[in-house]
Motif scaffolding. Structure first.
Motif, PDB file in Angstrom:
ATOM      1  N   LEU A  81       0.845  -1.180   0.000  1.00  0.00           N
ATOM      2  CA  LEU A  81       0.000   0.000   0.000  1.00  0.00           C
ATOM      3  C   LEU A  81       0.880   1.228   0.000  1.00  0.00           C
ATOM      4  N   PRO A  82       0.465   2.279  -0.668  1.00  0.00           N
ATOM      5  CA  PRO A  82       1.247   3.514  -0.621  1.00  0.00           C
ATOM      6  C   PRO A  82       1.294   4.041   0.808  1.00  0.00           C
ATOM      7  N   ASP A  83       2.479   4.327   1.283  1.00  0.00           N
ATOM      8  CA  ASP A  83       2.647   4.747   2.674  1.00  0.00           C
ATOM      9  C   ASP A  83       1.874   6.016   2.993  1.00  0.00           C
ATOM     10  N   GLU A  84       1.781   6.905   1.972  1.00  0.00           N
ATOM     11  CA  GLU A  84       1.182   8.208   2.278  1.00  0.00           C
ATOM     12  C   GLU A  84      -0.296   8.105   2.644  1.00  0.00           C
ATOM     13  N   PHE A  85      -0.908   6.947   2.343  1.00  0.00           N
ATOM     14  CA  PHE A  85      -2.316   6.788   2.701  1.00  0.00           C
ATOM     15  C   PHE A  85      -2.492   6.179   4.085  1.00  0.00           C
ATOM     16  N   LEU A  86      -1.444   5.641   4.613  1.00  0.00           N
ATOM     17  CA  LEU A  86      -1.582   4.940   5.884  1.00  0.00           C
ATOM     18  C   LEU A  86      -1.151   5.774   7.073  1.00  0.00           C
ATOM     19  N   GLY A  87      -0.292   6.724   6.822  1.00  0.00           N
ATOM     20  CA  GLY A  87       0.200   7.536   7.928  1.00  0.00           C
ATOM     21  C   GLY A  87      -0.856   8.526   8.422  1.00  0.00           C
ATOM     22  N   SER A  88      -0.700   8.956   9.658  1.00  0.00           N
ATOM     23  CA  SER A  88      -1.679   9.893  10.215  1.00  0.00           C
ATOM     24  C   SER A  88      -1.626  11.228   9.492  1.00  0.00           C
ATOM     25  N   ALA A  89      -0.485  11.549   8.876  1.00  0.00           N
ATOM     26  CA  ALA A  89      -0.361  12.835   8.189  1.00  0.00           C
ATOM     27  C   ALA A  89      -1.329  12.936   7.013  1.00  0.00           C
ATOM     28  N   ALA A  90      -1.657  11.778   6.444  1.00  0.00           N
ATOM     29  CA  ALA A  90      -2.552  11.809   5.291  1.00  0.00           C
ATOM     30  C   ALA A  90      -4.002  12.027   5.697  1.00  0.00           C
ATOM     31  N   LEU A  91      -4.335  11.743   6.920  1.00  0.00           N
ATOM     32  CA  LEU A  91      -5.718  11.867   7.377  1.00  0.00           C
ATOM     33  C   LEU A  91      -5.766  12.692   8.660  1.00  0.00           C
ATOM     34  N   PRO A  92      -5.378  13.932   8.564  1.00  0.00           N
ATOM     35  CA  PRO A  92      -5.229  14.728   9.786  1.00  0.00           C
ATOM     36  C   PRO A  92      -6.569  15.063  10.449  1.00  0.00           C
ATOM     37  N   ASP A  93      -7.656  15.032   9.680  1.00  0.00           N
ATOM     38  CA  ASP A  93      -8.946  15.461  10.220  1.00  0.00           C
ATOM     39  C   ASP A  93      -9.708  14.332  10.900  1.00  0.00           C
ATOM     40  N   HIS A  94      -9.117  13.153  11.007  1.00  0.00           N
ATOM     41  CA  HIS A  94      -9.835  12.015  11.536  1.00  0.00           C
ATOM     42  C   HIS A  94      -9.253  11.542  12.861  1.00  0.00           C
ATOM     43  N   GLU A  95     -10.149  11.005  13.683  1.00  0.00           N
ATOM     44  CA  GLU A  95      -9.726  10.392  14.933  1.00  0.00           C
ATOM     45  C   GLU A  95      -8.885   9.163  14.616  1.00  0.00           C
ATOM     46  N   PRO A  96      -8.018   8.735  15.575  1.00  0.00           N
ATOM     47  CA  PRO A  96      -7.186   7.546  15.325  1.00  0.00           C
ATOM     48  C   PRO A  96      -8.003   6.324  14.918  1.00  0.00           C
ATOM     49  N   ALA A 105     -10.073  -0.023   5.235  1.00  0.00           N
ATOM     50  CA  ALA A 105     -10.868   0.054   4.003  1.00  0.00           C
ATOM     51  C   ALA A 105      -9.958   0.107   2.784  1.00  0.00           C
ATOM     52  N   LEU A 106      -8.883   0.884   2.916  1.00  0.00           N
ATOM     53  CA  LEU A 106      -7.936   0.986   1.813  1.00  0.00           C
ATOM     54  C   LEU A 106      -7.278  -0.361   1.551  1.00  0.00           C
ATOM     55  N   ALA A 107      -6.932  -1.056   2.640  1.00  0.00           N
ATOM     56  CA  ALA A 107      -6.312  -2.374   2.483  1.00  0.00           C
ATOM     57  C   ALA A 107      -7.286  -3.337   1.810  1.00  0.00           C
ATOM     58  N   ALA A 108      -8.551  -3.271   2.219  1.00  0.00           N
ATOM     59  CA  ALA A 108      -9.549  -4.147   1.609  1.00  0.00           C
ATOM     60  C   ALA A 108      -9.748  -3.809   0.144  1.00  0.00           C
ATOM     61  N   LEU A 109      -9.736  -2.504  -0.144  1.00  0.00           N
ATOM     62  CA  LEU A 109      -9.906  -2.071  -1.539  1.00  0.00           C
ATOM     63  C   LEU A 109      -8.747  -2.561  -2.398  1.00  0.00           C
ATOM     64  N   ASP A 110      -7.554  -2.406  -1.879  1.00  0.00           N
ATOM     65  CA  ASP A 110      -6.382  -2.807  -2.664  1.00  0.00           C
ATOM     66  C   ASP A 110      -6.220  -4.318  -2.735  1.00  0.00           C
ATOM     67  N   ALA A 111      -6.928  -5.037  -1.866  1.00  0.00           N
ATOM     68  CA  ALA A 111      -6.854  -6.496  -1.934  1.00  0.00           C
ATOM     69  C   ALA A 111      -7.785  -7.060  -3.009  1.00  0.00           C
ATOM     70  N   LEU A 112      -8.655  -6.208  -3.529  1.00  0.00           N
ATOM     71  CA  LEU A 112      -9.584  -6.682  -4.566  1.00  0.00           C
ATOM     72  C   LEU A 112      -8.825  -6.963  -5.856  1.00  0.00           C
ATOM     73  N   PRO A 113      -9.364  -7.851  -6.682  1.00  0.00           N
ATOM     74  CA  PRO A 113      -8.785  -8.014  -8.024  1.00  0.00           C
ATOM     75  C   PRO A 113      -8.830  -6.678  -8.758  1.00  0.00           C
TER      76      PRO A 113
END
Lengths: 166, 157
Positions: A81-96, A105-113
């Protein structure tokens, strides 16, 4: 271009779509850049300005398929997975916890064919119609519906724990 | 196939109009399918959030704009060069165009179709001296007064 549009509006959308295709930030940048260069060179082929999104995405898909045929895949592409989507810096407006859900969700999405992932992205994130998605991917409307159905089922199964809390 | 198995086809619009109507009727009475429908909408919202949160490289727009401008300039240069080359080619073709050939026709004298013999009787009062010409068919005569005849007693000028 003959059909004027703002790069600021379209580059992010093409980039995100490219990211769903290749799952690599650097390749997505290259694909986005090549998409707009090819679009500029072939601008006379775009008859209807309303079809701009389908046209741009279609170019991106063609460029990506060209890369796959030539075997030009980056070393980093091994299902990571691209690191920039997993780090907290990419989602600053969200709770942990929300960030964790989004990461799952991103992991599940990227696991799809790949085909299911592409169809789901265009349907959920771009709100594209079935005929539009079919045109972008060069497949039948039935295939789009089938892939969308499978993708949603798989995502729901993988994210059942998230959905309970969202 | 159980009706509940059609939930994903229903949500993705894959059902025919008849099947869709039948499933809609089923949906109103099936808690599991309503839950699945709700989860799917939540999933779509989640994916949309993910997409909106995706970090787009800040310099990407500027870089693509620069590349497009560069490509535009290159195209202008190529087109200008092509126009100049075409002009030069047209001038060169005009300069080396084939000239019309000058036809030299050599005419050879021909004999008259019909030779007419003319008999001329000169009187004794003149002297006719024939002159040669280039043509065998033409004879000139130098004609002189015959002084001998004019001095005769019975002659008169």
């Amino acid at each position: 271009m003959r059909h004027e549009f703002r790069l600021e509006d379209w580059v992010p959308r093409v980039y995100r779509f490219a990211l769903r295709l290749c799952r690599d930030a650097h390749v997505a940048e290259d694909l986005t850049q090549d998409t707009f260069l090819r679009a500029w060179r072939q601008q006379q082929r775009l008859r209807d300005a309303g079809a701009l999104r389908v046209w741009l995405f279609r170019i991106t898909v063609n460029l990506w398929q060209d890369r796959l045929r030539r075997g030009r895949l980056p070393v980093s592409m091994a299902g990571q997975l691209p690191d920039e989507f997993l780090g907290s810096a990419a989602l600053p407006d969200h709770e942990p916890s929300a960030r964790e859900d989004l990461a799952k969700a991103l992991a599940a999405l990227d696991a799809l064919p790949p085909r299911q992932r592409e169809v789901l992205h265009m349907s959920a994130c771009e709100q594209m119609t079935t005929p539009e998605i079919a045109e972008v991917l060069g497949i039948s409307a039935e295939a789009v519906k089938s892939n969308l159905s499978l993708a949603r089922k798989a995502m729901r199964q993988q994210l059942s724990d998230i959905n309970e809390t969202v | 196939m159980k009706p509940c198995d059609q939930i994903d086809d229903f949500l993705s619009g894959a059902l025919s109009a008849e099947s869709r109507a039948a499933f809609a009727a089923h949906l109103s009475g099936c808690a599991d399918c309503r839950s699945a429908e709700r989860e799917t909408h939540q999933l779509d919202a989640l994916l949309l959030t993910l997409d909106e949160q995706a970090a787009v490289p800040t310099e990407l727009v500027k870089r693509i704009d620069g590349r497009l401008r560069q490509a535009h300039r290159r195209r202008l240069i190529v087109r200008s060069a092509a126009a100049v080359a075409a002009g030069v080619l047209i001038l060169a073709l005009w300069y080396i165009r084939p000239q019309p050939a000058i036809e030299i026709v050599e005419k050879t004298p021909t004999l008259p179709v019909e030779i007419t013999a003319v008999r001329v009787d000169f009187s004794d009062e003149v002297l006719a001296v024939p002159q040669k010409t280039d043509s065998p068919n033409v004879v000139f005569y130098w004609v002189y007064p015959n002084l001998a005849s004019t001095t005769s007693p019975e002659g008169s000028p």
